[in-house]
Design a protein around this motif. Sequence first.
Motif, PDB file in Angstrom:
ATOM      1  N   GLY A 136     -19.004  -3.102  -5.714  1.00  0.00           N
ATOM      2  CA  GLY A 136     -19.075  -2.222  -4.546  1.00  0.00           C
ATOM      3  C   GLY A 136     -17.798  -1.465  -4.252  1.00  0.00           C
ATOM      4  N   TYR A 137     -16.793  -1.580  -5.095  1.00  0.00           N
ATOM      5  CA  TYR A 137     -15.591  -0.800  -4.868  1.00  0.00           C
ATOM      6  C   TYR A 137     -15.028  -0.356  -6.215  1.00  0.00           C
ATOM      7  CZ  TYR A 137     -13.291  -5.333  -5.630  1.00  0.00           C
ATOM      8  OH  TYR A 137     -12.895  -6.528  -6.135  1.00  0.00           O
ATOM      9  N   THR A 138     -14.018   0.472  -6.150  1.00  0.00           N
ATOM     10  CA  THR A 138     -13.487   1.109  -7.364  1.00  0.00           C
ATOM     11  C   THR A 138     -12.027   0.761  -7.557  1.00  0.00           C
ATOM     12  OG1 THR A 138     -14.975   2.984  -7.072  1.00  0.00           O
ATOM     13  CG2 THR A 138     -13.075   3.336  -8.509  1.00  0.00           C
ATOM     14  N   ILE A 139     -11.697   0.345  -8.759  1.00  0.00           N
ATOM     15  CA  ILE A 139     -10.290   0.169  -9.124  1.00  0.00           C
ATOM     16  C   ILE A 139      -9.965   1.239 -10.154  1.00  0.00           C
ATOM     17  CG2 ILE A 139      -8.567  -1.322 -10.171  1.00  0.00           C
ATOM     18  CD1 ILE A 139      -9.931  -3.708  -9.039  1.00  0.00           C
ATOM     19  N   THR A 140      -8.884   1.920  -9.913  1.00  0.00           N
ATOM     20  CA  THR A 140      -8.461   2.977 -10.840  1.00  0.00           C
ATOM     21  C   THR A 140      -7.100   2.639 -11.418  1.00  0.00           C
ATOM     22  OG1 THR A 140      -9.636   4.655  -9.541  1.00  0.00           O
ATOM     23  CG2 THR A 140      -7.932   5.451 -11.057  1.00  0.00           C
ATOM     24  N   LEU A 141      -7.013   2.695 -12.717  1.00  0.00           N
ATOM     25  CA  LEU A 141      -5.702   2.635 -13.372  1.00  0.00           C
ATOM     26  C   LEU A 141      -5.167   4.049 -13.300  1.00  0.00           C
ATOM     27  CD1 LEU A 141      -3.458   1.496 -15.130  1.00  0.00           C
ATOM     28  CD2 LEU A 141      -4.942   1.757 -17.118  1.00  0.00           C
ATOM     29  N   GLU A 142      -4.207   4.271 -12.434  1.00  0.00           N
ATOM     30  CA  GLU A 142      -3.785   5.633 -12.132  1.00  0.00           C
ATOM     31  C   GLU A 142      -2.648   6.109 -13.022  1.00  0.00           C
ATOM     32  OE1 GLU A 142      -2.704   6.371  -8.109  1.00  0.00           O
ATOM     33  OE2 GLU A 142      -4.776   6.446  -7.451  1.00  0.00           O
ATOM     34  N   ALA A 143      -1.700   5.224 -13.267  1.00  0.00           N
ATOM     35  CA  ALA A 143      -0.497   5.670 -13.981  1.00  0.00           C
ATOM     36  C   ALA A 143       0.089   4.512 -14.763  1.00  0.00           C
ATOM     37  CB  ALA A 143       0.531   6.201 -12.985  1.00  0.00           C
ATOM     38  N   LEU A 144       0.707   4.864 -15.866  1.00  0.00           N
ATOM     39  CA  LEU A 144       1.396   3.864 -16.694  1.00  0.00           C
ATOM     40  C   LEU A 144       2.528   4.563 -17.421  1.00  0.00           C
ATOM     41  CD1 LEU A 144      -0.158   1.173 -18.996  1.00  0.00           C
ATOM     42  CD2 LEU A 144       1.588   2.682 -19.895  1.00  0.00           C
ATOM     43  N   MET A 146       3.783   5.354   4.922  1.00  0.00           N
ATOM     44  CA  MET A 146       2.829   6.084   4.090  1.00  0.00           C
ATOM     45  C   MET A 146       2.107   7.029   5.018  1.00  0.00           C
ATOM     46  SD  MET A 146       2.482   5.580   0.874  1.00  0.00           S
ATOM     47  CE  MET A 146       1.412   5.571  -0.533  1.00  0.00           C
ATOM     48  N   VAL A 147       2.197   8.292   4.724  1.00  0.00           N
ATOM     49  CA  VAL A 147       1.590   9.280   5.599  1.00  0.00           C
ATOM     50  C   VAL A 147       0.660  10.154   4.786  1.00  0.00           C
ATOM     51  CG1 VAL A 147       3.580   9.283   7.153  1.00  0.00           C
ATOM     52  CG2 VAL A 147       3.481  10.920   5.287  1.00  0.00           C
ATOM     53  N   ASN A 148      -0.098  10.977   5.498  1.00  0.00           N
ATOM     54  CA  ASN A 148      -0.958  11.932   4.795  1.00  0.00           C
ATOM     55  C   ASN A 148      -0.106  12.831   3.911  1.00  0.00           C
ATOM     56  OD1 ASN A 148      -3.376  11.040   5.908  1.00  0.00           O
ATOM     57  ND2 ASN A 148      -3.028  12.202   7.764  1.00  0.00           N
ATOM     58  N   LYS A 149      -0.735  13.337   2.887  1.00  0.00           N
ATOM     59  CA  LYS A 149       0.003  14.102   1.878  1.00  0.00           C
ATOM     60  C   LYS A 149       0.832  15.197   2.527  1.00  0.00           C
ATOM     61  CE  LYS A 149       0.384  14.767  -2.607  1.00  0.00           C
ATOM     62  NZ  LYS A 149       0.500  13.868  -3.687  1.00  0.00           N
ATOM     63  N   LEU A 171      15.762   7.977   2.427  1.00  0.00           N
ATOM     64  CA  LEU A 171      16.281   7.614   1.116  1.00  0.00           C
ATOM     65  C   LEU A 171      15.555   8.333  -0.013  1.00  0.00           C
ATOM     66  CD1 LEU A 171      16.419   3.789   1.813  1.00  0.00           C
ATOM     67  CD2 LEU A 171      18.217   5.483   2.153  1.00  0.00           C
ATOM     68  N   ALA A 172      14.245   8.415   0.097  1.00  0.00           N
ATOM     69  CA  ALA A 172      13.466   8.990  -1.006  1.00  0.00           C
ATOM     70  C   ALA A 172      12.032   9.192  -0.555  1.00  0.00           C
ATOM     71  CB  ALA A 172      13.487   8.055  -2.208  1.00  0.00           C
ATOM     72  N   TYR A 173      11.270   9.902  -1.361  1.00  0.00           N
ATOM     73  CA  TYR A 173       9.839   9.977  -1.107  1.00  0.00           C
ATOM     74  C   TYR A 173       9.100   9.561  -2.366  1.00  0.00           C
ATOM     75  CZ  TYR A 173       9.257  14.360  -3.719  1.00  0.00           C
ATOM     76  OH  TYR A 173       9.209  15.300  -4.699  1.00  0.00           O
ATOM     77  N   TYR A 174       7.855   9.176  -2.154  1.00  0.00           N
ATOM     78  CA  TYR A 174       7.029   8.690  -3.263  1.00  0.00           C
ATOM     79  C   TYR A 174       5.668   9.333  -3.109  1.00  0.00           C
ATOM     80  CZ  TYR A 174       4.694   5.268  -6.270  1.00  0.00           C
ATOM     81  OH  TYR A 174       3.984   4.657  -7.266  1.00  0.00           O
ATOM     82  N   GLU A 175       5.109   9.777  -4.197  1.00  0.00           N
ATOM     83  CA  GLU A 175       3.828  10.481  -4.092  1.00  0.00           C
ATOM     84  C   GLU A 175       2.729   9.796  -4.878  1.00  0.00           C
ATOM     85  OE1 GLU A 175       4.780  14.546  -5.267  1.00  0.00           O
ATOM     86  OE2 GLU A 175       4.304  15.186  -3.241  1.00  0.00           O
ATOM     87  N   THR A 176       1.561   9.762  -4.286  1.00  0.00           N
ATOM     88  CA  THR A 176       0.349   9.397  -5.006  1.00  0.00           C
ATOM     89  C   THR A 176      -0.581  10.606  -4.860  1.00  0.00           C
ATOM     90  OG1 THR A 176      -0.905   8.504  -3.139  1.00  0.00           O
ATOM     91  CG2 THR A 176       0.702   7.041  -4.187  1.00  0.00           C
ATOM     92  N   PRO A 177      -1.703  10.607  -5.530  1.00  0.00           N
ATOM     93  CA  PRO A 177      -2.598  11.775  -5.376  1.00  0.00           C
ATOM     94  C   PRO A 177      -2.990  12.048  -3.930  1.00  0.00           C
ATOM     95  CG  PRO A 177      -3.239  10.503  -7.293  1.00  0.00           C
ATOM     96  CD  PRO A 177      -2.154   9.718  -6.612  1.00  0.00           C
ATOM     97  N   LYS A 178      -3.069  11.006  -3.107  1.00  0.00           N
ATOM     98  CA  LYS A 178      -3.581  11.238  -1.759  1.00  0.00           C
ATOM     99  C   LYS A 178      -2.534  11.131  -0.670  1.00  0.00           C
ATOM    100  CE  LYS A 178      -8.363   9.831  -2.321  1.00  0.00           C
ATOM    101  NZ  LYS A 178      -9.439   8.989  -1.811  1.00  0.00           N
TER     102      LYS A 178
END
Lengths: 163, 486
Positions: free
Chosen positions: B118-126, B314-317, B252-259
């Motif tokens: 019922g849920y999704t796991i995504t391998l996003e980055a390596l 963690m905030v909206n994109k 210090l820094a920012y970090y990005e994910t797709p969302k």
Amino acid sequence: MQKAKLNELYDEWIQAIYRYTLSRVKHVDDAQDITSQTFLSAWQNRERYQERGEFAAWLFSIARNKINDHFRQAQRKQKRIQTLGDDEIYKLSAEPQHETLIALRQVISTLSEKDQELIRLRYVAGLDFAAIAKISRRSPAACRKACSRLVAKLKAHFEQEQE
Amino acid sequence: MTKLNTNSLNPFEEKLSLALQVKDAPEDFTQTLKSQLENIPESKDMQQNLRLKSPKMRWAVAGISLALIAVIVVFAIGPKKVWAEISSFLQRLPGVGNVEDLGDSCVLAKPISITQEGYTITLEALSSTDKKSWVRFSLDGWQGDRDFYYMMIREFGKLQYNIDTIKPQSTFVGDIYQSELLYLEYELPPVCHAKDFRLAFLSLPASKQNMAPEVWEFEPKLRAAQKEDTLPKNDQGFLSSEEHEGITMQILAYYETPKFTGLSYRFQTPSLRNSVSLLGGWNPSNPMIVDSEGNNYYEQDRRSASSQYGYFSMVNKMPHDESFHLNSPSMMLYWNELDFEILENKAPITIDFSADFEKGHEWKLDFWYEYDYPYKIYFDKVVYRESPPHLEVHYGTDNDINYIQLYCFSDVAPLCKGCPYSSSEGVFRIGLAEKPSGQLKLGLYSVSREIEPPEGWTIDFTLDELPKAEWLPLYDVPYIVPEQRP
């Protein structure tokens, strides 16, 4: 940083820091105290500073923080900050210029604190726009434009007052 | 060139300069100060947690990226190697940091998503080098009690690198979750040349009761790392606000994910004995991130990495072509003496109960006690009361202290009932087992102050001015020794 270099920087900036501080706190003893604290703080942390070209901005930032602390402490203790008269702070000029300069200072005092600070950094501390930009965290172009507009506004206001 | 060229002033500007010309500093003052400065010794080694030179404020060239700092913190590389790395050409791959030769590295060719339970796991980055690998998963769509489930995943969701082995070979690095997504990051051995490379979660809890959990098995396709996979160089330092009461806010820094965009920030405090906590709730949030039009980028999740070392939001994109304003209006500053030996040795109050005394007896103290300049407490007196036996410690402060805690040391044990004691009203009450005898010391254990400067702590920034972090912010953000007060 080598001692000779430190001495060179001290000689270069002591008067500018002192004048800037005095123009803000308007009290000789306080200005000397804050100037001492500024240089002591800077010297004790000189290992953290690398770029000579931005030394002025770093030093003035320390001075501004010390001055802000000074005002905050006085406010907390609900102490009235003692200031000296203009004759004890400003250099005297020959008449009739003297009266003109007093009038100009009064016009400057009607500016917002932010505008007065820009004027102080430029014409009291004698910094160029690159250094002012570093201190105020704006671009040099923005500082130049703001200063130019401010001077034009002051000129117009002052000339109107003089008529 | 830092100084104004006075030859370039127009006549009105010359008049301005004249009008504002204050008197110079007297010669005796400048010479005396110069002599004092010449006597200041070289500052001590400031490499406390970090063992290299501290990163500097934003407008000074740092020369050290957050990535390097993070590498140092995690892998404890000594200063010589750090400086050697700084001087070499640096390329950074997400998750693994600096890479000297991209040819030895590989990345995930394409994300892989698996939906089951019922849920999704995504391998996003390596990313993988010849030394190690890093992988990031996201988990989306879980409908149940997310907090509980995410905790279960962290505890039990061991990632297998080679599913034929029994022991998991991955090391859990970090996670972050918002209302809908959970991100999990792991470190692995090098995988670029691994045969039959698979990743599997073997022990995630089942979504339905009495059901065997599914196996989540991923077969990642890898490709050689290209320049396009690397992160931009970061030679900026941290972005800093102005200092208030010895505290500076720093991004210090920012970090990005797709969302989402993650923002790593912290509050630099006057000493390692200080910690801070933010006041106020989520709406309005403290701190607040707004763009140039006043749109609020609500925090989806705020983690206290360590109240001493930092926070992570963690905030909206957040778009790159927008400018933002980060503002923290207030906070609580804590000061703690956690070393009990120091606490006892430096105890400011010592009372000797050897002479006779009756109830109401006062021991006059009348002194200021300084803890981490410029903070001071005034200890006025100690009074003995009875019914039941207790001591009153009367005190005052020169700043807005919320509460103070004292710790009781006695050579007649147990004399004090319950330690430490706290008070916010100018009087401590220390319960005693009986009428005191012997000697009693009271150590200053903790002080807290609520600080609310007029405009708070503010930073204006764009994302492109910040270092880009390769992975979720570490929980060990280095502490920078602040400028010492005279």
